[in-house]
Write an enzyme that holds these catalytic residues in place. Sequence first.
Site, mmCIF file in Angstrom:
data_model
loop_
_atom_site.group_PDB
_atom_site.id
_atom_site.type_symbol
_atom_site.label_atom_id
_atom_site.label_comp_id
_atom_site.label_asym_id
_atom_site.label_seq_id
_atom_site.Cartn_x
_atom_site.Cartn_y
_atom_site.Cartn_z
ATOM 1 N N GLU A 34 0.871 -1.184 0.000
ATOM 2 C CA GLU A 34 0.000 0.000 0.000
ATOM 3 C C GLU A 34 0.906 1.230 0.000
ATOM 4 O O GLU A 34 1.878 1.277 0.736
ATOM 5 C CB GLU A 34 -0.908 -0.035 1.244
ATOM 6 C CG GLU A 34 -1.602 1.260 1.593
ATOM 7 C CD GLU A 34 -2.514 1.807 0.487
ATOM 8 O OE1 GLU A 34 -3.285 1.028 -0.096
ATOM 9 O OE2 GLU A 34 -2.421 3.030 0.215
ATOM 10 N N ARG A 35 0.553 2.199 -0.856
ATOM 11 C CA ARG A 35 1.439 3.366 -0.962
ATOM 12 C C ARG A 35 1.332 4.266 0.261
ATOM 13 O O ARG A 35 2.274 4.975 0.595
ATOM 14 C CB ARG A 35 1.161 4.132 -2.243
ATOM 15 C CG ARG A 35 -0.221 4.723 -2.294
ATOM 16 C CD ARG A 35 -0.440 5.702 -3.428
ATOM 17 N NE ARG A 35 -1.814 6.192 -3.313
ATOM 18 C CZ ARG A 35 -2.690 6.160 -4.294
ATOM 19 N NH1 ARG A 35 -2.365 5.690 -5.468
ATOM 20 N NH2 ARG A 35 -3.924 6.608 -4.099
ATOM 21 N N THR B 287 -1.352 4.199 6.057
ATOM 22 C CA THR B 287 -2.496 3.528 6.681
ATOM 23 C C THR B 287 -3.208 2.647 5.666
ATOM 24 O O THR B 287 -3.187 2.906 4.465
ATOM 25 C CB THR B 287 -3.516 4.561 7.199
ATOM 26 O OG1 THR B 287 -3.884 5.399 6.113
ATOM 27 C CG2 THR B 287 -2.946 5.387 8.322
ATOM 28 N N GLY C 256 -6.838 0.862 4.262
ATOM 29 C CA GLY C 256 -8.207 1.343 4.105
ATOM 30 C C GLY C 256 -8.447 2.053 2.789
ATOM 31 O O GLY C 256 -9.586 2.215 2.373
ATOM 32 N N LYS D 283 -18.925 10.386 5.259
ATOM 33 C CA LYS D 283 -20.092 10.047 6.078
ATOM 34 C C LYS D 283 -20.039 10.768 7.424
ATOM 35 O O LYS D 283 -21.073 11.188 7.958
ATOM 36 C CB LYS D 283 -20.168 8.543 6.315
ATOM 37 C CG LYS D 283 -20.934 7.637 5.435
ATOM 38 C CD LYS D 283 -21.340 7.823 4.045
ATOM 39 C CE LYS D 283 -21.044 8.773 3.026
ATOM 40 N NZ LYS D 283 -20.455 8.362 1.794
ATOM 41 N N GLY E 95 -23.047 13.714 -9.956
ATOM 42 C CA GLY E 95 -23.158 12.324 -9.519
ATOM 43 C C GLY E 95 -23.183 12.233 -8.006
ATOM 44 O O GLY E 95 -23.358 13.243 -7.295
ATOM 45 N N GLY F 34 -16.012 12.246 -11.985
ATOM 46 C CA GLY F 34 -15.824 10.803 -12.162
ATOM 47 C C GLY F 34 -14.456 10.352 -11.678
ATOM 48 O O GLY F 34 -13.631 11.144 -11.225
ATOM 49 N N HIS G 38 -43.772 -2.641 13.210
ATOM 50 C CA HIS G 38 -44.530 -1.392 13.072
ATOM 51 C C HIS G 38 -44.348 -0.573 14.337
ATOM 52 O O HIS G 38 -44.363 -1.138 15.431
ATOM 53 C CB HIS G 38 -46.011 -1.715 12.872
ATOM 54 C CG HIS G 38 -46.891 -0.501 12.818
ATOM 55 N ND1 HIS G 38 -46.996 0.270 11.687
ATOM 56 C CD2 HIS G 38 -47.673 0.087 13.766
ATOM 57 C CE1 HIS G 38 -47.832 1.281 11.934
ATOM 58 N NE2 HIS G 38 -48.259 1.192 13.184
#
Lengths: 418, 472
Positions: B35-36, B39, B41, B53, B183, B269, B441
């Site tokens: 992984e570059r 961390t 993820g 989020k 988008g 995009g 309900h």
Amino acid sequence: METVALVERQTIYLPTIGDYKDVPVVEILVKPGDTVSFEDTIIVLESDKATIEVPSPVSGTLVELLVEIGSRVSEGAPIAIFEISEKAPAAPQPEAAASETRPVAAAPAAVEAAAPVTGSAASKAHASPSVRAYARELGVSLDEVQPTGRKGRIMREDVQAYVKGRIAAPASSGGIAVAPAPAYDFARYGEIERVPLTRIQQISGSSLHRNWVTVPHVTNFDEADVTDIESFRVAMNGEAKGARAKLTMVAFLAKASALALKEHPRFNASLEGDTLVLKKYVHVGVAVDTPKGLLVPVVRDCDRKGLNEIAEEIAGLAERARNGKLAPSDMEGGCFSVSSLGGVGGTGFTPIINAPEVAILGAARAQMQPRWDGTAFQPRLILPVSLSWDHRVLDGVAAARFLGTVVKILGDFRRAAL
Amino acid sequence: MNTEIMELVVIGGGPGGYSAAFRAADLGMQVALIEREETLGGVCLNVGCIPSKALLHVAAAKEEAERLSKHGIRFGAAELDLDALRAFRHDTVSRLTGGLAQMARQRKVQRIIGNARFAGPNVLHVEDRAGNVSAVSFQMCIIAAGSSPIHLPFLPDDPRIVDSTGALELPFIPKRMLVIGGGIIGLEMATVYSGLGARIDVVEQTGGLLAGVDRDMVGIWIKRNSHRFDRIMLSTWLESVEATPEGLVARFNNGYEPATHDLILQAAGRRPNGDRLSLEAAGLQSNGGFIAVDSQMRTAQPNIFAIGDVVGQPMLAHKAVHQGHVAAEVAAGHRAVFEPLVIPSVAYVDPEIAWVGLTEDAARQDGIEVDVGKFPWAASGRAIANGADYGMTKLLFSRETGRLLGGAMIGPGAGDMLGEICLAIELGADATDIGRTIHPHPTLGETIGLAAEAAMGSCTDLPPIPFLCPRQ
């Protein structure tokens, strides 16, 4: 089904045609606009072995044909749309007739149950992710698995059943491996013409091949003295002067076989795995040569019918066979077959058993031969007969005895009256 | 340096990559994960789904608090502490990435930090931050190199022009912001910045926002969000941007007036990263950065797999995770295949839009006959009580087989409820299955059962439908 308009349109469906499915339409005798009466033939199908004429279940005007030449149809398939006038003599007829044309309750149960096996129904079946993963693990293509779950779902058990079936299959379908036949360029050696096999030849060919390869055949030979039968036959035919069907040698052979089957019940049987199915009825098939190929219509209850009746039936069946009008049911349910080349020639041959039957009687051409009666040679009419039998069910002793019974009856037909 | 031949090397520590590495390790393989970044993820955890989020949650809570004034509770004017907000975002991310690092250790996955390139069909060169290159040999490899935001070449080099990564840094709260691209990513960031006080312009080349979502859903969203936007410029091209000390002057075609913005977000995009790996050294090719794979995620080289954004649309973390598991299992000798019926999508805008499988628009276009069951949340007691009566739940059933083919929801928590629809599709459920499943309900999730009843014609929470005939 409401009757609102004076003129009602009604779709008619293919009535029951026995166990046949996907039968091609070979002829269409009506066109839109034609007035068709009840029972008029509207289309002609060519099934495995016979041509089937499909009668109209209604009277009315043809609006639209739903099939064309070459369409493959099965029981219940829509065939045509008719316009039925209420003025027709039997007003409620359309409804009654329509229900008649629907699959009949009793017979087609097996057909309906079998239907989902094939076709697009299977590929549209749903499998949950776990079943999909399980199938992948076993290398099973879900398109080939028959679903048994609710709403057409493929269950884990269905995948297992498929795999079990595949494991079992090679054992029963045989491990015969032969080199593929090489291709020949016949035209290199002279002029040729290619003639396609008829549908009947194709289908009977594949059954004959299967029977030849899967049934262990043995053939016994014997000779029957048919001098007395022949003079009796000629005398009877002379008396009748054409008032009824001619007594033929085949009728005697069918009757003699039927009586031998009663005496040797293991010959009136079929093999089902490790079980022998013994039949309490005696239906004898008679091979008929037709321009389109070999057909074997069946005379029912041959043991209980008289020679005249048998001869009459064989004549009728042979006539229909040559005209391609045998119904599939005319060729079903045989227990044993008789194949006679007497009218053509030869001194003997080894017929192929018409499985699931377990034996077949062949008769060659009868010839006048000298027979020693103890004091002198007598000219006797001798018929060479052969019996091919399934060695899984029968043995040489039983076969010799069966053929002996046939020969004795043919030698003195009074035995048939005993 | 590294003479050991790894059984499996995974390129990329995003959701797809780490899932593949962990799954392979759990299946007994000896695994290295390149992984570059420091961390794990990937984009999703560090500069994508998760931090966005966190910000969306805060922005939504603020807007909800403002809406409550109509329902009897008034708060004072909101005070924005940008540093504290950045800290919350950072804590959210580091808690997750820390957890991943620990799980990698527990699985004995060897981590390598650097940029990987193929040097042959069985060897990678990894360049670390200091520029040192080391070789890593492998028996098998899974490429999970992900994608990057597309940068429009004609935009000036200016710190006020950011991509999604830059926008999540929350450099400042602009007064006027231009979002390029209508988008999911563009509209999510528009929602965050608008919630924090910015006025938004959106420019989108195609004729609609949120391509691929049914128009009735988008219509509801636009109605609820028109207050955020000065202009939604559809079928419009951004022609130029000029950086001036006062702001960024953007010009458009289609007759729109030029406008000055404080911040421009490029969300036009994402482009797959397949071109950054020297694939040709391994005998592989890419097509515009995409790598072709079969249903077992194998590339043209049988020992090299590829998963996630780099193998095609949709570029979604949950798709990558499942593909990563399949690749790891196949690498470990199992007969796995990636064969889901559907891959769900969620736009975490406000209100949330979630959809999966067939859409009504696609059904119409492709001539697929469907029975549609729609349940407007205006008929849901819980939705009214929650101030969410504008929402909608829609299910599409095959007219041929009766099975559920697709569904869409708009409203609070739509994405959280979508899983039920996904499960129903994967299990082949029909309207009766869903309608007769007792839903609790009063909940918003109940609307899924009610939409199925609407399709069956048995819903008693909607007005009667006089012309609904039983099927012939």
